[in-house]
Design a protein around this motif. Sequence first.
Motif, PDB file in Angstrom:
ATOM      1  N   SER A 184       0.832  -1.203   0.000  1.00  0.00           N
ATOM      2  CA  SER A 184       0.000   0.000   0.000  1.00  0.00           C
ATOM      3  C   SER A 184       0.867   1.254   0.000  1.00  0.00           C
ATOM      4  O   SER A 184       2.042   1.225   0.379  1.00  0.00           O
ATOM      5  N   GLN A 185       0.264   2.361  -0.421  1.00  0.00           N
ATOM      6  CA  GLN A 185       0.980   3.639  -0.407  1.00  0.00           C
ATOM      7  C   GLN A 185       1.391   4.016   1.015  1.00  0.00           C
ATOM      8  O   GLN A 185       2.507   4.499   1.249  1.00  0.00           O
ATOM      9  N   SER A 186       0.503   3.774   1.963  1.00  0.00           N
ATOM     10  CA  SER A 186       0.820   4.139   3.356  1.00  0.00           C
ATOM     11  C   SER A 186       1.989   3.315   3.882  1.00  0.00           C
ATOM     12  O   SER A 186       2.839   3.828   4.634  1.00  0.00           O
ATOM     13  N   THR A 187       2.067   2.047   3.497  1.00  0.00           N
ATOM     14  CA  THR A 187       3.190   1.212   3.915  1.00  0.00           C
ATOM     15  C   THR A 187       4.488   1.726   3.322  1.00  0.00           C
ATOM     16  O   THR A 187       5.524   1.798   4.008  1.00  0.00           O
ATOM     17  N   ALA A 188       4.462   2.090   2.032  1.00  0.00           N
ATOM     18  CA  ALA A 188       5.670   2.622   1.387  1.00  0.00           C
ATOM     19  C   ALA A 188       6.122   3.897   2.075  1.00  0.00           C
ATOM     20  O   ALA A 188       7.323   4.079   2.353  1.00  0.00           O
ATOM     21  N   ALA A 189       5.174   4.796   2.363  1.00  0.00           N
ATOM     22  CA  ALA A 189       5.527   6.054   3.030  1.00  0.00           C
ATOM     23  C   ALA A 189       6.074   5.796   4.429  1.00  0.00           C
ATOM     24  O   ALA A 189       7.045   6.436   4.876  1.00  0.00           O
TER      25      ALA A 189
END
Length: 314
Positions: free
Chosen positions: A32-37
């Motif tokens: 997910s984008q949140s995990t990457a961030a």
Amino acid sequence: MMLEPEWSDWRVFLAVARQGSTLAAGKSLRISQSTAARRVSALEEALGVKLFERRAHGYRLTQAGEAVLPLAETLERSALAIEAQARAQSRAQGGTVRITTEEVFAVTLLTPWLREFHTLHSDIRIELDCTRELRDLGAGEADIALRSTASHQAEGLVGRVIQNDDWALYCSRDYAARKGLPKNRRDLLEHDIIGGGGGGLWRVYSGWLEEMGLLSRVTMHYDGSNGLLSGIKSGLGVGVLPVIVARADPDLLQCLRPTRHHERKLWLLTHERVRHVPSVRLVTDFLYERLMRHIRDTEPAEPSLSPVPLPVGP
């Protein structure tokens, strides 16, 4: 207690640096984008330095991020090499050898030979990969490739040239009996053309057909090279096939001879990392011997047809 950065954190760092955003990086890594961030922030916190500038339109490397980028890429190469070596050793210990090639070569040449190989070496498991994607031998995606190329081989690849990768136009005997055997471009304007082959082959083949004014004569289109073979043998029309395959089939007649002025060669390749693995070496030597025997057994007398500029392998 601050945790030390892991390889997975650097993997996310590289993806964000290359993609320019955590959204695109997350998609490429299937997270997910949140995990990457969150992983980028954790890496920055562990290192005590900002690696990216957060902007409205994405992430941009800071001076510190630019400085560590080449080191992260070196780490990536080392990690991939370790993973590839582990996969290769796993296949070797399990007696599995993976071969990648064009589907028409797999069906017409390799499959009958590998049946014979299995009788001789039943302890070795063969995986035959006919995907159109170019498998990376250096990354351990396959052990052996029967591949057409006009370029120098990538670093680490070793192998032997089989012959020129010539392709020519063929039709079936049944088709020739019904509609005649075309021997030049003018003849072809009166015949049905079978198109397709997929990927790079169709790009080259369709370009040649258009150049020769024959694209409008395509009455059947197949998505893969084995479909081309099936359509031609069924008597649907004239189409392009690799000479090494077609000249061994007594039901196929060559309509036009391929040009000899091209750089594409058919290679049998492996990677230097696995070339001495007993199972890989055994399969490679077996296939090379069968390929060279096939060429000797099917080499025709010099054909009387005039050469024309035909497309060659993908």
